[in-house]
Design an enzyme around this catalytic site. Structure first.
Site, PDB file in Angstrom:
ATOM      1  N   HIS A  16      -0.805  -8.849  -0.358  1.00 17.96           N
ATOM      2  CA  HIS A  16      -1.567  -9.997  -0.851  1.00 17.96           C
ATOM      3  C   HIS A  16      -0.934 -10.575  -2.113  1.00 17.96           C
ATOM      4  O   HIS A  16      -0.185  -9.896  -2.842  1.00 17.96           O
ATOM      5  CB  HIS A  16      -3.029  -9.621  -1.110  1.00 17.96           C
ATOM      6  N   GLU A  87      -6.734  -0.949   0.836  1.00 21.21           N
ATOM      7  CA  GLU A  87      -5.919  -0.309  -0.201  1.00 21.21           C
ATOM      8  C   GLU A  87      -6.371   1.135  -0.411  1.00 21.21           C
ATOM      9  O   GLU A  87      -7.471   1.527  -0.006  1.00 21.21           O
ATOM     10  CB  GLU A  87      -6.036  -1.115  -1.506  1.00 21.21           C
TER      11      GLU A  87
END
Length: 198
Positions: A16, A87
């Site tokens: 990202h 994550e």
């Protein structure tokens, strides 16, 4: 999309774009932090790089907004949202930087020390293995694009190469960075890391 006999399927990892916490070095696991303006521009640039490479295929993304928005800004059509691409869960260290954590745990890194209330390197590695098993099921027929996060993408690179999850420390991946995983005569290979964006 089918592949000619001379080309093996490819996996693209897209981290990202920048957030306030990625800029400040704060560990960002489950917290949903939006992209900065720079992060949005990074995602668009990554999309131009992927387009220039002719990347097509099945797109999987983390459920976190920063990953989903990066995919959108990069011009990717998401086929699947999976928590497996989330994550590393930093538990009690969520929102804290490494220097802050080292005030009480000298020498701490996510690669070498416990993460209280979060995931161990072994747990993250097992999650990466589960995701890569799914990716390998897709690969005979299509390329795969995985839109996710920094630490977890580095673990994916390590596990793709049959290295322990903690070997992810050896691979850097900047915000909106692109890594390319493929094969050489059937052997898993890191083809490119941190492709330049335009």
């Amino acid at each position: 999309m089918t592949h000619d006999e001379h080309r093996e399927p490819t996996v693209y990892l897209l981290r990202h774009g920048e957030t306030e916490w990625s800029r400040s070095g704060q560990h960002t696991g489950r917290t949903d932090i939006p992209l900065t303006e720079d992060g949005r521009a990074q995602a668009e640039a990554a999309g131009r790089t992927l387009a220039a490479l002719g990347v097509k295929g099945r797109v999987l993304t983390s459920p976190r907004g920063r990953a989903r928005v990066t995919a959108e800004l990069a011009g990717l059509r998401v086929d699947e949202v999976t928590e497996d691409l989330g994550e590393w869960d930093y538990g009690d260290y969520e929102g804290r930087s490494t220097p802050q954590i080292r005030e009480t745990v000298p020498g701490w890194t996510v690669w070498t020390h416990p993460v209280p209330g979060g995931e161990s390197a072994e747990q993250v590695g097992a999650r990466a293995d589960r995701l890569l098993e799914r990716v390998r099921e897709l690969l005979p027929e299509t390329d795969v694009v995985l839109v996710g996060h920094g630490h977890f993408s580095r673990v994916l690179v390590a596990r793709w190469l049959d290295l322990p999850a903690t070997a992810g420390v050896r691979f850097g991946l900047g915000t909106a960075g692109i890594a390319v995983l493929g094969f050489e005569r059937g052997v898993p290979q890191l083809v490119r890391l941190n492709l330049p964006t335009t």
